[in-house]
Scaffold this active site. Structure first.
Site, PDB file in Angstrom:
ATOM      1  N   GLU A 219       0.401   8.684  -7.374  1.00 33.05           N
ATOM      2  CA  GLU A 219       0.940   9.930  -7.926  1.00 33.05           C
ATOM      3  C   GLU A 219       0.001  10.476  -8.978  1.00 33.05           C
ATOM      4  OE1 GLU A 219       2.764  12.344  -7.791  1.00 33.05           O
ATOM      5  OE2 GLU A 219       4.516  11.922  -6.559  1.00 33.05           O
TER       6      GLU A 219
ATOM      7  N   ASP B  80       0.835  -1.194   0.000  1.00 31.79           N
ATOM      8  CA  ASP B  80       0.000   0.000   0.000  1.00 31.79           C
ATOM      9  C   ASP B  80       0.877   1.255   0.000  1.00 31.79           C
ATOM     10  OD1 ASP B  80      -2.726   1.235   0.452  1.00 31.79           O
ATOM     11  OD2 ASP B  80      -1.720   1.930   2.272  1.00 31.79           O
TER      12      ASP B  80
END
Length: 532
Positions: free
Chosen positions: A266, A197
Site C-alpha cells: 500500500e 505475498d
C-alpha cells in the site's frame, strides 16, 4: 519457544541468486543448503525462502503452476526436505513464500476454469462492457488494464500483476479450502511459517466498482506507472479479507509454533492501519509494509512509521526491513545520507538491530552490497523491461551473492543468470572475513547484540526528542533500559544532552569534545549496554 518469531532476525534468501550447486548459472536448493551455515553464523533465527514452486518463471516464480512441487530449476522435494532438515539442525526456522492471490496461467486450475469446467468460478471472470472494453477501470501493478480478454471463454479475467498471473477468486469457499490445503502440505513437511505475498490483494470488491483517481503529485505530472494514478479502493485492501486471514491463521494454529508474515502493498500513510488491522488477535502474527523500504532516511520518518504502527495496534507485532527482492539496495537508495557506502551500511545495520518488532535482512545486506547497475539487454524483470529507463526494475537487487574472489564470485562455475559486476564482486565474503572492520563482521556484531538483549528483541520503545538529523530511542524490558542515538547524516553533529548511563564500547564514531559528545557522519552510540 512457541512465539520464536517475536523479535527474531529473518534472513531472506532469493533462491536464484544464493548458490548454484549444479553449474547451470542459477541458484538452487542444494546450493542454499550448502550455505546455510553462513546464515546461522551471521546470527539469524530463520530464513525466508522466496518461491521455489513449479513455475513458467514469467515473474521469477511468483507465477505458480503447481503449489505442491518444486520447480526442477531448483531441485526436488527431496532437496527441499534436506534443506529444512539442515536448517533445523543449525537452529534456523524456515519461512516459505506463498503466492495465494494469483497463480500462473499455466496452472491446471486456470486451464479448467477458462473452459468452464469444475473450477469455472475459481478465478475472477467478468463480462465485457457492451462496447467490448474491460469491466471497470482497474489497472495492473505492471501497467495497463488489470483485465485480459480470453477468446475461448469470451470473458475478461482479472490480473493485478502480469496477464500471465490470473487472480484466484478467493471469495469462493472451494478456493479458500484449496489454498488452506496448500499450507497444510508444506507445514506437514516441517515448514515453520509463511510469508504471504501481496496479502492485501486477496479479495476484491464483488461489485467491481471503478477506482477513483489518486491525488495529483505536487509537480502536477503523472507518475511513470499508470497504476499510481488510481486510489486503489476497490481492487485491494478490502474488509472482506479479514475473514480469510482468520481461516489461514487457524490452519497455522493447528501446527503449533508456526507463523504468518504478511506483505502489505500500500502507499505510505495507508499501509500502517492495514498492518495494524491484519495483526490483531486471530489474524496474522506479523506484517510489513514498504514504509521503511523507500527513499526517506530521516528521524522524523522512522519515528512516524514506528510510533504510527504501535498507536494503531498496541498489541500488534510489526516486521521491519530496509531491503528485499523488490526494492533498490539501501546503500544505493540512501546514498545521499551516507559519508560512504560502508559507513551507511554499518549504521543501517545498527539501526535495524535496534528496532522494535521482528527484523528482516535480505541476502547481501550483510556485505553492504550496492545496487547492481545493469544495461537494458541484461534485464530479466518485466517491470524494468516495460518501464525502462525511468523505472529500472528489480534485477539490480537480485544479482547473485558474492562469496569469494574466484570466477563467478563463488556463486557458480557457469555464467550467472544475472551478471556479477566489479563493485559487488569486490565486497565478497572471503575478503570481508579477512578484514576485521568489514561490514560483514559488523553485521554479526549487531545481530549478536540484538540476540543478547531482551529490551532490543521484545522490549517497548520510546523515542527521544532530539533535533534532526539525530534519532534517539529507549528500548525497555522490565527494569532494563538501553538507549541509542544515530546521526542519520553525512556530517558531524553534536549531541548536547546525552542519554543517562555509560556509553557502550559498541558505539562507533563518537567523540567527547568539551562538554558535548560529537557524532561523526553515520555514527551511533549505545548507552547502558555492553556484551561484556
Amino acid at each position: 519457544m512457541a512465539e520464536w518469531w517475536r523479535g527474531a532476525v529473518v534472513y531472506q534468501i532469493y533462491p536464484r541468486s544464493f548458490q548454484d550447486s549444479n553449474g547451470d548459472g542459477v541458484g538452487d536448493l542444494a546450493g542454499i543448503t550448502a550455505r546455510l551455515e553462513h546464515v546461522a553464523q551471521l546470527g539469524a533465527d530463520a530464513i525466508w525462502l522466496s518461491p521455489v514452486f513449479r513455475s513458467p518463471m514469467a515473474d521469477m516464480g511468483y507465477d505458480v503452476s503447481d503449489y505442491c512441487d518444486i520447480d526442477p530449476l531448483f531441485g526436488t522435494l527431496a532437496d527441499f526436505d534436506a534443506l529444512v532438515a539442515r536448517a533445523h539442525a543449525l537452529g534456523l526456522k524456515v519461512i516459505l513464500d506463498q503466492v495465494l492471490s494469483h497463480s500462473s496461467d499455466a496452472h491446471p486450475w486456470f486451464a479448467d476454469s477458462r473452459v468452464r469446467g469444475d473450477k469455472a468460478d475459481w478465478y475472477v471472470w467478468a463480462d465485457a462492457k457492451p462496447d467490448g472494453s474491460p469491466p471497470n477501470n482497474w489497472i495492473s501493478v505492471f501497467g495497463g488494464s488489470a483485465w485480459e480478454w480470453d477468446a475461448g471463454r469470451r470473458q475478461y479475467y482479472l490480473h493485478n500483476f502480469l496477464a500471465r498471473q490470473p487472480d484466484l477468486n478467493l471469495h469462493n469457499p472451494e478456493v479458500q479450502a484449496a489454498v488452506e490445503d496448500v499450507l497444510r502440505f508444506w507445514l506437514a513437511r516441517g515448514v515453520d511459517g509463511f510469508r504471504l505475498d501481496t496479502v492485501n490483494y486477496y479479495l476484491h470488491d464483488p461489485a467491481l466498482r471503478d477506482n477513483p483517481p489518486a491525488p495529483l503529485a505536487p509537480d502536477g505530472l503523472p507518475p511513470s506507472n499508470t497504476y499510481d494514478m488510481q486510489d486503489h479502493r476497490f481492487d485491494k485492501s478490502r474488509p472482506e479479507n479479514l475473514a480469510l486471514l482468520r481461516r489461514l491463521r487457524a490452519v497455522c494454529d493447528s501446527f503449533p509454533g508456526t507463523c504468518l508474515l504478511g506483505e502489505v502493498g500500500e502507499v505510505e500513510g495507508r499501509a500502517l492501519p492495514i498492518m495494524a488491522e491484519y495483526t490483531r488477535p486471530g489474524r496474522l502474527h506479523m506484517a510489513y509494509s514498504f514504509d521503511l523500504l523507500g527513499d526517506s532516511y530521516t528521524p522524523a520518518h522512522f519515528r512516524a512509521v514506528i510510533e504510527g504502527f504501535f498507536a494503531a495496534a498496541p498489541d500488534g507485532w510489526p516486521y521491519w526491513s530496509f531491503s528485499n527482492h523488490d526494492v533498490m539496495r539501501p546503500v544505493s537508495r540512501w546514498a545521499a545520507y551516507g559519508a560512504s557506502p560502508a559507513a551507511l551500511a554499518r549504521q543501517a545495520l545498527a539501526l535495524l538491530a535496534s528496532l522494535p518488532g521482528t527484523i528482516g535482512l535480505y541476502q547481501g545486506e550483510e556485505f553492504g552490497l550496492p545496487e547492481t547497475e545493469l544495461d537494458y539487454d541484461e534485464l530479466t524483470d518485466p517491470v524494468g523491461l516495460r518501464f525502462w529507463p525511468e523505472i529500472k526494475g528489480r534485477d539490480g537487487c537480485r544479482a547473485p551473492m558474492v562469496w569469494n574472489a574466484g570466477a563467478g564470485a563463488g556463486f557458480s562455475t557457469a555464467r550467472p543468470w544475472l551478471p556479477i559486476k566489479p563493485p559487488q564482486a569486490a565486497l565478497n565474503l572471503a575478503a570481508q572475513a579477512a578484514t576485521p572492520d568489514s561490514v560483514w563482521h559488523h553485521a554479526r556484531a549487531m545481530l549478536t547484540l540484538r540476540r543478547a538483549s531482551l529490551p532490543l528483541r521484545i522490549g517497548t520503545v520510546r523515542f527521544l526528542d532530539l533535533p534532526a538529523p539525530l534519532l534517539g530511542m529507549v528500548r525497555s524490558y522490565g527494569d532494563t533500559e538501553i538507549s541509542s542515538v544515530f546521526n542519520l547524516s553525512a556530517s558531524d553533529v553534536p549531541l548536547l544532552q546525552a542519554p543517562r548511563g555509560k556509553m557502550s564500547a559498541l558505539s562507533e564514531g563518537v567523540e567527547r569534545r568539551d562538554q558535548a559528545l560529537v557524532l561523526a557522519a553515520n555514527s551511533f552510540a549505545w548507552f547502558n549496554f555492553d556484551l561484556s
